[in-house]
Structure formats: structure tokens, C-alpha cells
Design an enzyme around this catalytic site. Structure first.
Site, PDB file in Angstrom:
ATOM      1  N   HIS A 104       0.847  -1.197   0.000  1.00  0.00           N
ATOM      2  CA  HIS A 104       0.000   0.000   0.000  1.00  0.00           C
ATOM      3  C   HIS A 104       0.875   1.237   0.000  1.00  0.00           C
ATOM      4  O   HIS A 104       1.788   1.369   0.820  1.00  0.00           O
ATOM      5  CB  HIS A 104      -0.910   0.011   1.233  1.00  0.00           C
ATOM      6  CG  HIS A 104      -1.842   1.185   1.276  1.00  0.00           C
ATOM      7  ND1 HIS A 104      -2.902   1.326   0.406  1.00  0.00           N
ATOM      8  CD2 HIS A 104      -1.855   2.300   2.060  1.00  0.00           C
ATOM      9  CE1 HIS A 104      -3.544   2.456   0.663  1.00  0.00           C
ATOM     10  NE2 HIS A 104      -2.922   3.068   1.655  1.00  0.00           N
ATOM     11  N   SER A 105       0.616   2.139  -0.938  1.00  0.00           N
ATOM     12  CA  SER A 105       1.339   3.413  -1.046  1.00  0.00           C
ATOM     13  C   SER A 105       2.840   3.137  -1.212  1.00  0.00           C
ATOM     14  O   SER A 105       3.237   2.484  -2.173  1.00  0.00           O
ATOM     15  CB  SER A 105       1.029   4.278   0.175  1.00  0.00           C
ATOM     16  OG  SER A 105       1.417   5.619  -0.038  1.00  0.00           O
ATOM     17  N   MET A 106       3.690   3.611  -0.318  1.00  0.00           N
ATOM     18  CA  MET A 106       5.114   3.322  -0.436  1.00  0.00           C
ATOM     19  C   MET A 106       5.354   1.823  -0.543  1.00  0.00           C
ATOM     20  O   MET A 106       6.261   1.364  -1.253  1.00  0.00           O
ATOM     21  CB  MET A 106       5.887   3.887   0.753  1.00  0.00           C
ATOM     22  CG  MET A 106       7.388   3.662   0.659  1.00  0.00           C
ATOM     23  SD  MET A 106       8.336   4.242   2.096  1.00  0.00           S
ATOM     24  CE  MET A 106       8.119   2.859   3.215  1.00  0.00           C
ATOM     25  N   ALA A 108       3.721  -0.345  -2.140  1.00  0.00           N
ATOM     26  CA  ALA A 108       3.574  -0.818  -3.516  1.00  0.00           C
ATOM     27  C   ALA A 108       4.883  -0.666  -4.281  1.00  0.00           C
ATOM     28  O   ALA A 108       5.259  -1.527  -5.086  1.00  0.00           O
ATOM     29  CB  ALA A 108       2.455  -0.048  -4.214  1.00  0.00           C
ATOM     30  N   SER A 132      -1.340  -0.958  -4.356  1.00  0.00           N
ATOM     31  CA  SER A 132      -2.457  -0.195  -3.805  1.00  0.00           C
ATOM     32  C   SER A 132      -2.061   1.257  -3.556  1.00  0.00           C
ATOM     33  O   SER A 132      -1.016   1.537  -2.964  1.00  0.00           O
ATOM     34  CB  SER A 132      -2.914  -0.846  -2.490  1.00  0.00           C
ATOM     35  OG  SER A 132      -3.837  -0.043  -1.801  1.00  0.00           O
TER      36      SER A 132
END
Length: 265
Positions: A104-106, A108, A132
Site C-alpha cells: 500500500h502506497s510506499m 507498492a 495499492s
């Protein structure tokens, strides 16, 4: 229930946790494995609900970056390549069965780099990467959150709506959290993918329809970074859409883990 848990734990006892890896719940033998990577400022416990819902059918492992929770006294890592190198040396030992990566975010971005390292090492590519709330590696912005003062970082957190206002107003908690946040923002904001960087894993992109950090075009651009299929799933919500849409997100994950993957050829 106790008997089943004890039996399951025995079947997975050969996989030892390390400082980097958390397994919150035991899984059945030979279950496909999902490794989760936290967002900037995040810790492994963010994925505790995911592990609770998906096990025992899926073996959920979560990466714990240094500098947070029980690793809070360890030095932080302020760049994605080094972080990915360190994480890869841990997760490569967990590829004895179908392996899926979710970030998720970083996280990903870290997951993408981990997939690249599997290929560089001549190991089978992960079965799928779930990216994500993060724009494609080739899509950069001139973000400089990590250079802001404390109030500037807190404003960013409020914009993303991922932190309770009671936490943002707690001076003691924020004093501990801000160095980690600033470090992680530096890592992801200074990250640049190599030209033409691609992985052989299919990619499922998950994004919120009102995420200020990822437009739909930036999400679709993940297709440029895989030789296999790329799909984009859009959910109502912002950067932390998955908190409110947990059931839909978990359904999307389990559907792809049980479905066969196809290369573009």
C-alpha cells in the site's frame, strides 16, 4: 478450535520469523503466501485485520521495516533500493510456494522492487503484485513532503485522512512518529525507477477514486511496468480507501490468488 490451531502451527513450524517478518495467524499447509508491505510511516500491525480475515486459507506474512514498534531503536532506511535489498534477503526464503505481494502506497513501490529482485536473482517471479494507492513507478511528482517542517508533514497526513486527529494532536506520539514519516517520505519521493523497468508478474492496481496522490491515469500506467496482464480496480474513497472498503479489497485479493495468471506472451 484450539486443536486446529495447534495442528496448523505444526505444519508451518519450518518457517521461522525474523526481525523483518511477522506472521500473526497460522495457515494451513501449502497455503498460497501473501507478503504485505506497509505504507510510509506504517508498521506491520496495519495488516493485522488482513491476516485475521485471510488465514488460514492464505498464509499472510507482513514486513516490519526498521525504526518502528519493537524495531524503533534500529536505524531507519531512507531510500527504496536499500530497503528493497534488505527485505528481499528475508522474503526470498519464503518463496517455496505460490507467492503474492501486496503493498500500500510506499509499500507498492517496495513490492515492485522486490519482484524485480526475484527476477534479477534468477528466481521465479511472484505470482502477482497488488499495487495499492500508488502511481506507477514511471510517474513522478515534485513532492517534497520530507523537507517540510513538522506542521507541513501533519498537514499532509490530514489531507490523506489516514491518521486519527486525536493522534495528530498528541505531541508525544507525533514526536516519535514524525522522524519515521519524514524518513519514509524521503525514500519514496526520491525514488526513481530505472528506464523501462518491468516485472514478469501480473499486476493488480487498487486505487481510491478520490486519492489526491494517484490519478486514474497514473494508476493505469502500471501496465508499462509488467510483461504480463495489468488490471485496475477503483474503489470509493481516498488514499486509505482500503480501511473502509476492507471486504471488497479482500474479495479482490482472494479472487486473484485463486485465479490462474496469464502472461501477455
Amino acid at each position: 478450535m484450539t486443536t486446529r490451531q495447534d495442528s496448523t502451527r505444526t505444519t508451518t513450524g519450518d518457517l521461522l520469523e525474523s526481525d523483518w517478518i511477522r506472521r500473526y495467524h497460522p495457515a494451513v499447509a501449502d497455503a498460497p503466501r501473501l507478503i504485505c508491505f506497509p505504507h510510509a510511516g506504517g508498521s506491520a500491525s496495519f495488516y493485522f485485520p488482513v491476516a485475521k480475515e485471510l488465514t488460514p486459507a492464505i498464509d499472510v506474512l507482513v514486513v516490519q521495516y526498521p525504526g518502528r514498534q519493537e524495531r524503533r531503536r534500529e536505524p531507519l532506511i531512507d531510500n527504496v533500493p536499500e530497503l528493497a535489498d534488505r527485505v528481499f534477503e528475508e522474503v526470498r526464503h519464503h518463496a517455496d510456494r505460490p507467492l503474492y505481494l501486496f503493498g500500500h502506497s510506499m509499500g507498492a513501490t517496495v513490492a515492485f522492487e522486490i519482484a524485480r529482485r526475484f527476477q534479477d536473482a534468477g528466481l521465479p517471479a511472484p505470482a502477482r503484485v497488488f499495487a495499492s494507492a500508488r502511481r506507477a513507478p514511471s510517474r513522478t511528482r515534485p513532492d517534497r513532503v520530507h523537507t517540510r517542517d513538522d506542521e507541513g508533514v501533519i498537514r499532509e497526513l490530514r489531507k490523506l485522512s489516514g491518521t486519527d486527529d486525536r493522534v495528530l494532536g498528541n505531541e508525544e506520539i507525533m514526536r516519535l512518529a514524525l522522524p519515521v514519516l519524514r524518513n519514509d517520505y524521503k525514500a519514496v519521493e526520491t525514488y526513481r525507477a530505472d528506464h523501462g523497468a518491468r516485472i514478469d508478474s501480473p499486476v493488480t492496481v487498487l486505487t481510491g477514486d478520490s486519492d489526491p496522490n494517484t490519478t486514474l491515469d497514473e494508476a493505469r500506467a502500471w501496465a508499462e511496468h509488467t510483461t504480463a496482464d495489468c488490471e485496475v480496480r477503483v474503489f470509493p474513497g481516498g488514499h486509505f480507501y482500503l480501511v473502509d472498503r476492507q471486504r471488497e479489497v479482500l474479495d479482490a485479493i482472494t479472487a486473484r490468488i485463486s485465479a490462474p495468471t496469464r502472461n501477455r506472451g
